[in-house]
Design a protein around this motif. Structure first.
Motif, PDB file in Angstrom:
ATOM      1  N   LYS A 129      61.127  23.935  68.226  1.00  0.00           N
ATOM      2  CA  LYS A 129      59.689  23.927  68.665  1.00  0.00           C
ATOM      3  C   LYS A 129      59.235  24.857  70.105  1.00  0.00           C
ATOM      4  CE  LYS A 129      56.625  20.016  71.172  1.00  0.00           C
ATOM      5  NZ  LYS A 129      56.862  18.513  71.567  1.00  0.00           N
ATOM      6  N   LEU A 130      60.610  25.372  70.813  1.00  0.00           N
ATOM      7  CA  LEU A 130      60.033  26.403  71.877  1.00  0.00           C
ATOM      8  C   LEU A 130      59.701  27.371  71.454  1.00  0.00           C
ATOM      9  CD1 LEU A 130      63.378  25.159  74.613  1.00  0.00           C
ATOM     10  CD2 LEU A 130      60.409  24.508  74.806  1.00  0.00           C
ATOM     11  N   LYS A 131      60.431  27.623  70.218  1.00  0.00           N
ATOM     12  CA  LYS A 131      59.975  29.259  69.650  1.00  0.00           C
ATOM     13  C   LYS A 131      58.687  29.249  69.251  1.00  0.00           C
ATOM     14  CE  LYS A 131      65.057  30.632  69.345  1.00  0.00           C
ATOM     15  NZ  LYS A 131      65.561  31.260  68.245  1.00  0.00           N
ATOM     16  N   VAL A 132      58.213  28.030  67.902  1.00  0.00           N
ATOM     17  CA  VAL A 132      57.305  28.113  67.014  1.00  0.00           C
ATOM     18  C   VAL A 132      55.944  27.830  68.490  1.00  0.00           C
ATOM     19  CG1 VAL A 132      58.405  27.347  65.402  1.00  0.00           C
ATOM     20  CG2 VAL A 132      57.071  25.394  67.179  1.00  0.00           C
ATOM     21  N   THR A 133      56.233  27.193  69.840  1.00  0.00           N
ATOM     22  CA  THR A 133      54.802  26.998  70.637  1.00  0.00           C
ATOM     23  C   THR A 133      54.447  27.930  71.838  1.00  0.00           C
ATOM     24  OG1 THR A 133      56.590  25.853  71.539  1.00  0.00           O
ATOM     25  CG2 THR A 133      54.995  24.769  70.185  1.00  0.00           C
ATOM     26  N   GLY A 134      55.222  28.773  71.455  1.00  0.00           N
ATOM     27  CA  GLY A 134      55.468  29.946  72.024  1.00  0.00           C
ATOM     28  C   GLY A 134      56.247  30.126  73.835  1.00  0.00           C
ATOM     29  N   VAL A 135      56.665  28.634  73.846  1.00  0.00           N
ATOM     30  CA  VAL A 135      57.098  28.755  75.366  1.00  0.00           C
ATOM     31  C   VAL A 135      58.645  29.358  75.443  1.00  0.00           C
ATOM     32  CG1 VAL A 135      58.840  26.537  76.446  1.00  0.00           C
ATOM     33  CG2 VAL A 135      56.269  25.545  74.769  1.00  0.00           C
ATOM     34  N   ALA A 136      59.470  29.660  74.782  1.00  0.00           N
ATOM     35  CA  ALA A 136      60.203  30.408  74.872  1.00  0.00           C
ATOM     36  C   ALA A 136      60.878  32.036  75.449  1.00  0.00           C
ATOM     37  CB  ALA A 136      61.529  30.636  73.452  1.00  0.00           C
ATOM     38  N   LYS A 137      60.821  31.636  76.072  1.00  0.00           N
ATOM     39  CA  LYS A 137      60.666  33.364  76.639  1.00  0.00           C
ATOM     40  C   LYS A 137      62.317  34.776  76.485  1.00  0.00           C
ATOM     41  CE  LYS A 137      58.414  32.249  80.586  1.00  0.00           C
ATOM     42  NZ  LYS A 137      56.883  32.794  80.191  1.00  0.00           N
ATOM     43  N   TYR A 138      61.347  35.605  76.660  1.00  0.00           N
ATOM     44  CA  TYR A 138      61.802  37.289  75.606  1.00  0.00           C
ATOM     45  C   TYR A 138      62.419  38.286  76.691  1.00  0.00           C
ATOM     46  CZ  TYR A 138      62.270  34.417  70.761  1.00  0.00           C
ATOM     47  OH  TYR A 138      62.420  33.718  69.710  1.00  0.00           O
ATOM     48  N   ALA A 139      62.995  39.030  76.584  1.00  0.00           N
ATOM     49  CA  ALA A 139      63.184  39.707  77.774  1.00  0.00           C
ATOM     50  C   ALA A 139      62.234  40.403  77.527  1.00  0.00           C
ATOM     51  CB  ALA A 139      64.799  40.867  76.607  1.00  0.00           C
ATOM     52  N   ALA A 140      60.850  41.061  77.452  1.00  0.00           N
ATOM     53  CA  ALA A 140      59.768  41.312  78.128  1.00  0.00           C
ATOM     54  C   ALA A 140      58.509  40.476  78.827  1.00  0.00           C
ATOM     55  CB  ALA A 140      59.510  42.657  77.422  1.00  0.00           C
ATOM     56  N   GLU A 141      59.065  39.157  78.330  1.00  0.00           N
ATOM     57  CA  GLU A 141      58.358  38.461  78.396  1.00  0.00           C
ATOM     58  C   GLU A 141      58.315  37.147  80.362  1.00  0.00           C
ATOM     59  OE1 GLU A 141      56.566  37.122  74.050  1.00  0.00           O
ATOM     60  OE2 GLU A 141      58.648  35.812  75.056  1.00  0.00           O
ATOM     61  N   TYR A 142      59.132  37.353  80.646  1.00  0.00           N
ATOM     62  CA  TYR A 142      59.392  37.107  82.236  1.00  0.00           C
ATOM     63  C   TYR A 142      58.882  37.466  83.232  1.00  0.00           C
ATOM     64  CZ  TYR A 142      63.975  35.118  79.925  1.00  0.00           C
ATOM     65  OH  TYR A 142      64.922  34.029  79.541  1.00  0.00           O
ATOM     66  N   GLU A 143      57.976  36.309  84.130  1.00  0.00           N
ATOM     67  CA  GLU A 143      56.939  36.472  85.017  1.00  0.00           C
ATOM     68  C   GLU A 143      57.726  37.130  86.410  1.00  0.00           C
ATOM     69  OE1 GLU A 143      54.426  33.178  85.925  1.00  0.00           O
ATOM     70  OE2 GLU A 143      53.874  33.575  83.244  1.00  0.00           O
ATOM     71  N   VAL A 144      57.961  37.979  86.512  1.00  0.00           N
ATOM     72  CA  VAL A 144      58.776  39.304  87.824  1.00  0.00           C
ATOM     73  C   VAL A 144      56.838  39.719  88.254  1.00  0.00           C
ATOM     74  CG1 VAL A 144      60.356  40.786  87.858  1.00  0.00           C
ATOM     75  CG2 VAL A 144      60.549  39.406  86.231  1.00  0.00           C
ATOM     76  N   ASP A 145      57.871  39.157  89.918  1.00  0.00           N
ATOM     77  CA  ASP A 145      56.892  39.208  91.063  1.00  0.00           C
ATOM     78  C   ASP A 145      56.644  40.879  90.631  1.00  0.00           C
ATOM     79  OD1 ASP A 145      55.662  37.161  91.248  1.00  0.00           O
ATOM     80  OD2 ASP A 145      56.715  36.629  92.884  1.00  0.00           O
ATOM     81  N   ASP A 146      55.536  41.790  91.737  1.00  0.00           N
ATOM     82  CA  ASP A 146      55.799  43.251  91.862  1.00  0.00           C
ATOM     83  C   ASP A 146      56.520  44.286  90.909  1.00  0.00           C
ATOM     84  OD1 ASP A 146      55.728  45.590  93.930  1.00  0.00           O
ATOM     85  OD2 ASP A 146      57.237  45.318  94.296  1.00  0.00           O
ATOM     86  N   LEU A 147      56.018  44.505  89.828  1.00  0.00           N
ATOM     87  CA  LEU A 147      57.098  44.510  88.381  1.00  0.00           C
ATOM     88  C   LEU A 147      56.414  46.111  88.060  1.00  0.00           C
ATOM     89  CD1 LEU A 147      59.484  43.983  86.782  1.00  0.00           C
ATOM     90  CD2 LEU A 147      56.847  43.302  85.066  1.00  0.00           C
ATOM     91  N   LEU A 148      57.685  47.170  88.002  1.00  0.00           N
ATOM     92  CA  LEU A 148      56.968  48.511  87.363  1.00  0.00           C
ATOM     93  C   LEU A 148      57.216  48.355  86.401  1.00  0.00           C
ATOM     94  CD1 LEU A 148      58.252  50.242  90.565  1.00  0.00           C
ATOM     95  CD2 LEU A 148      55.903  49.921  90.353  1.00  0.00           C
ATOM     96  N   HIS A 149      56.482  49.090  85.349  1.00  0.00           N
ATOM     97  CA  HIS A 149      56.351  49.783  84.143  1.00  0.00           C
ATOM     98  C   HIS A 149      57.566  50.416  83.793  1.00  0.00           C
ATOM     99  CE1 HIS A 149      54.681  45.070  82.467  1.00  0.00           C
ATOM    100  NE2 HIS A 149      54.446  45.492  83.847  1.00  0.00           N
ATOM    101  N   GLY A 150      58.225  50.672  82.490  1.00  0.00           N
ATOM    102  CA  GLY A 150      58.531  52.179  82.599  1.00  0.00           C
ATOM    103  C   GLY A 150      58.529  52.486  81.140  1.00  0.00           C
ATOM    104  N   TYR A 151      58.459  54.154  80.425  1.00  0.00           N
ATOM    105  CA  TYR A 151      57.369  53.989  79.683  1.00  0.00           C
ATOM    106  C   TYR A 151      59.055  55.480  79.001  1.00  0.00           C
ATOM    107  CZ  TYR A 151      55.812  55.523  74.958  1.00  0.00           C
ATOM    108  OH  TYR A 151      55.441  55.997  73.928  1.00  0.00           O
ATOM    109  N   VAL A 152      59.092  55.309  77.986  1.00  0.00           N
ATOM    110  CA  VAL A 152      60.312  56.808  77.594  1.00  0.00           C
ATOM    111  C   VAL A 152      59.355  57.502  77.186  1.00  0.00           C
ATOM    112  CG1 VAL A 152      62.569  56.965  75.990  1.00  0.00           C
ATOM    113  CG2 VAL A 152      61.936  54.690  77.502  1.00  0.00           C
ATOM    114  N   VAL A 153      60.062  58.997  77.202  1.00  0.00           N
ATOM    115  CA  VAL A 153      59.642  60.587  76.508  1.00  0.00           C
ATOM    116  C   VAL A 153      60.940  60.351  75.922  1.00  0.00           C
ATOM    117  CG1 VAL A 153      58.356  62.454  77.068  1.00  0.00           C
ATOM    118  CG2 VAL A 153      58.751  60.798  78.931  1.00  0.00           C
ATOM    119  N   SER A 154      60.902  60.601  74.276  1.00  0.00           N
ATOM    120  CA  SER A 154      61.344  61.128  73.867  1.00  0.00           C
ATOM    121  C   SER A 154      60.918  62.711  72.747  1.00  0.00           C
ATOM    122  CB  SER A 154      61.089  60.323  72.083  1.00  0.00           C
ATOM    123  OG  SER A 154      60.890  58.654  72.553  1.00  0.00           O
ATOM    124  N   SER A 155      62.832  62.858  72.902  1.00  0.00           N
ATOM    125  CA  SER A 155      62.620  64.344  72.358  1.00  0.00           C
ATOM    126  C   SER A 155      62.145  64.258  70.973  1.00  0.00           C
ATOM    127  CB  SER A 155      64.063  64.879  72.149  1.00  0.00           C
ATOM    128  OG  SER A 155      64.007  66.305  71.530  1.00  0.00           O
TER     129      SER A 155
END
Length: 745
Positions: free
Chosen positions: A17-43
């Protein structure tokens, strides 16, 4: 009293139920304060050097905090070790942003860190690189002259080399009454789980990190991060309570983890790095392979010669090997054998384990060769396998702890209606469709790894268990809860299995279909120790009827401990804890394989797959109309989640046989269909009737709960069964996977 009230029952996933209702959080979904975002540049180049990097324009963009590359990255504490993680093959592990050298196309060469993802992504387009390109090689077939045996290393125990030759193979094959010689080619496949690879690193200060990561092994990634960045293990915490698919792609730490942690330590800020779908194609692929098969038999179908030579891709910096040539002799006995497995180093990233690594590739070649042998001998393909059936492992001359493959054959054949098969190709039709029946055998290792579990009874009578394992969608939470509940006679609601956290007791990564037999056994061992402690405490209570009771004289049921011969005499677990001044009674115990006893045996799961296909006579399109797979995997803890695992594997088998392939452009050295629009996988319309059977297989030897894994065994036989069904339908034997419609017109 029924002590087995949940094991063996089709319990729905507790976290569903947690998964199908969207309650379950995955690695990129945790609410973190003062968060920076990184973007990878590929060769954009495949091989060469970075001569210059100009980041000035990117740094002028508002919101951009930094651009990290090999020129300015944090000083690392890379140990001069051959291995940085528990799944590393022999060689030198790839080190992101280590130096100016480009080893493969798509290699990460910079990380842009900004206040938001969109800014970081845009800024990545404003970096100017100057490259020196070098010649490269990415074609397996063109480089077979470089083939060599794999180096031995840490993973050799799990991925052993082929067994040594026996008898006089060349002479036996040359003089065989019936022989088949064929070459099979398998294309590259890339992992494409729903959840993108992502890491969120929370910088706690003073070198302490909390990391949310897409991984199959929290402790594996904890050790990796601590080793590389020179941190204390206890200061690194990796969490992965929910994983959106993995199937081997999360066994090794992926480069977004390294880059995210590096940025967090460098900037002393919380950072998140998420790879996009195209970047998912820059790692984690099943290697292309060429297999040369030579099988010979006598006139009655008894195999007299088994030859299996495999050539597979690896990178130029690591020797990735998946057992391929090993499987022929584990299924079929022969006095004369010759097995070889050679690697071809190319300018690509190191391949990775993908569901049933080696097995799904090998069994296609093995079982199609068996089918061709049956066709030449005019023997039913199922009958040929029964003629060559062995109760023991022919390659080691050891008996299996259990082997109900014969039951798999017979039960699946009956369910499928195999007796209705016309052996003559192109003889069965349905309108404009040619109909074909095919079957194949499956085999996979029955692994068990050491695992440690903490188990306790709390003041409210609940059982809490702690282990660092993950649940990659296989139903681990549910199955572990079932095992624990039955051990202490509790309901599922009274058990709390806590997992997905590197701070919890040890678990290997979740792979090889091994976790139920690993963590599950540790739960049984811990529960046994916990029962002893509870009995001891109950015996110390005033006027206790359990003062002289022994372990085998008590049973646990409905949250109580009873005298076996006087079930009306009982004490609740809550009362026992109350007598302990309300303090939880706990224990931590290690479950491990019984190596001394098991070394006398061979351990494996088995399966049989039967498939019907329809092939359009004009268009050559193939539809798998129905399939049956029977599996022998010891005790089935939860038939619902186990059936789901087998069904999913069967779908992947259809995908491997008919859809899934990454195309390498050898002039560019890059994959040209690195997206879900052109990397074809099945959709609902491609999947029809799938039936799963579990053969009755009791195994008292393999471990304390008699289980074998079911994650991969459903896949290994399907591609061959489909290929054989296509031959029965069309009379064409296609030796390359995936099979495209143009080859059947």
């Amino acid at each position: 009293m029924d002590l087995n009230k949940t094991v063996g029952q089709p319990i729905s996933r507790l976290e569903g139920k947690l998964k199908v209702t969207g309650v379950a959080k995955y690695a990129a979904e945790y609410e973190v304060d003062d968060l920076l975002h990184g973007y990878v540049v590929s060769s954009p180049i495949t091989k060469g050097k970075i001569l210059n990097i100009d980041i000035s324009k990117a740094l002028r963009i508002p919101g951009v905090k930094d651009v990290l590359s090999h020129e300015n990255r944090t000083k690392l504490a890379w140990f001069d070790l051959q291995y940085t993680d528990m799944d590393a093959p022999p060689g030198t592990v790839f080190k992101p942003l280590y130096d100016e050298n480009i080893l493969y196309n798509g290699q990460p060469i910079a990380l842009v860190v900004a206040e938001d993802f969109e800014t970081a992504r845009y800024a990545s387009t404003q970096i100017i690189f100057e490259f020196q390109q070098e010649t490269f090689e990415t074609n397996l077939r063109n480089n077979l002259d470089k083939a060599r045996p794999a180096k031995k290393g840490f993973a050799t125990a799990l991925k052993p080399p082929p067994p040594p030759p026996t008898g006089d193979f060349e002479n036996a094959f040359e003089n065989a009454a019936c022989k088949v010689e064929a070459e099979f080619q398998h294309g590259t496949e890339h992992h494409n789980p729903i959840e993108l690879f992502a890491t969120t690193t929370v910088y706690e200060g003073k070198g302490k990190l909390t990391i949310y990561d897409k991984t199959q092994g929290t402790i594996n990634n904890q050790l990796y991060v601590a080793n590389i960045f020179g941190l204390h293990y206890k200061d690194v915490r990796v969490l992965a309570p929910f994983v959106g698919g993995a199937f081997g792609s999360g066994l090794r730490p992926q480069y977004q983890l390294f880059l995210c942690v590096m940025a967090a330590l460098h900037l002393k800020r919380n950072v998140r790095v998420v790879l996009d779908r195209k970047q998912m194609f820059s790692f984690s692929h099943r290697p292309p392979a060429i297999q040369k098969m030579r099988f010979g038999s006598d006139i009655n179908g008894k195999i007299t010669a088994l030859g299996h030579s495999a050539f597979a891709e690896t990178s130029n910096f690591e020797d990735y090997t998946e057992p391929t040539a090993n499987w022929s002799h584990k299924l079929y006995p022969s006095p004369n054998t010759l097995f070889e497995h050679n690697l071809v180093p190319l300018d690509v990233y190191t391949p990775m384990d993908m569901r049933a690594p080696g097995g799904s590739t090998a069994l296609h070649a093995i079982e199609c060769t068996m089918d061709e042998l049956a066709h030449q001998l005019k023997i039913d393909p199922l009958e040929l396998r029964l003629i060559n059936y062995s109760e023991m492992d022919p390659s080691s001359k050891k008996p299996y702890t259990s082997k109900a493959l014969r039951a798999c054959y017979l039960e699946a054949a009956e369910k499928f209606g195999w007796s209705n098969r016309n052996p003559e190709p192109r003889a069965m039709k349905r309108g404009n469709k040619l109909v074909g029946f095919g079957m194949a055998t499956g085999i996979w290792d029955a692994f068990q790894f050491p695992a440690r579990v903490e188990a306790m009874i709390t003041k409210d009578g609940r059982m809490v268990l702690n282990n660092a394992t993950t649940d990659i969608g296989t139903g681990t939470l549910t199955v572990m809860t079932q095992i624990a509940a039955d051990e202490l006679g509790l309901s599922l609601e009274e058990v709390d299995f806590q997992y997905g956290d590197s701070k919890k007791p040890f678990s290997m990564f979740q792979g090889g279909s091994a976790i139920t037999s690993s963590t599950g056994v540790a739960i049984v061992v811990a529960a046994k120790a916990l029962r002893k402690k509870l009995l001891r405490k109950a015996a110390e209570m005033d006027a206790s009827p359990f003062k002289k009771a022994k372990e085998d004289e008590v049973i646990f049921s409905a949250g109580k401990m009873h005298l076996k011969d006087q079930p009306e005499v009982f004490i609740s677990l809550k009362e026992i804890i109350a007598s302990n001044k309300g303090k939880a009674i706990k224990t931590t115990n290690l479950g491990k394989p019984h190596m001394l006893k098991l070394r006398k045996y061979s351990l494996a799961t088995h399966s049989a797959s039967f498939v019907e296909v329809e092939v359009d006579q004009d268009l050559g399109t193939v539809t798998v109309t129905r399939a049956v797979t029977a599996v022998a995997a010891g005790k089935i803890i939860n038939p619902k989640t186990a059936k789901s695992q087998i069904s999913g594997s069967m779908v992947w088998g259809i995908s491997k046989a008919l859809h899934e392939e990454t195309i390498m452009d050898d002039h560019l050295g890059k994959y040209i269909n690195a997206n879900l629009g052109e990397y074809h996988i099945p959709v609902h319309a491609d999947i029809n009737q799938l039936d799963v059977i579990f053969a009755d297989e009791k195994d008292d030897l393999i471990n304390e709960i008699g289980t074998k894994g079911v994650g991969e065994i459903g896949l290994v036989g399907m591609p061959a069964a489909i290929s054989n069904a296509i031959f029965n339908a069309t009379g064409k034997r296609i030796y390359k996977l995936p099979i495209h419609f143009d080859e059947l017109i």
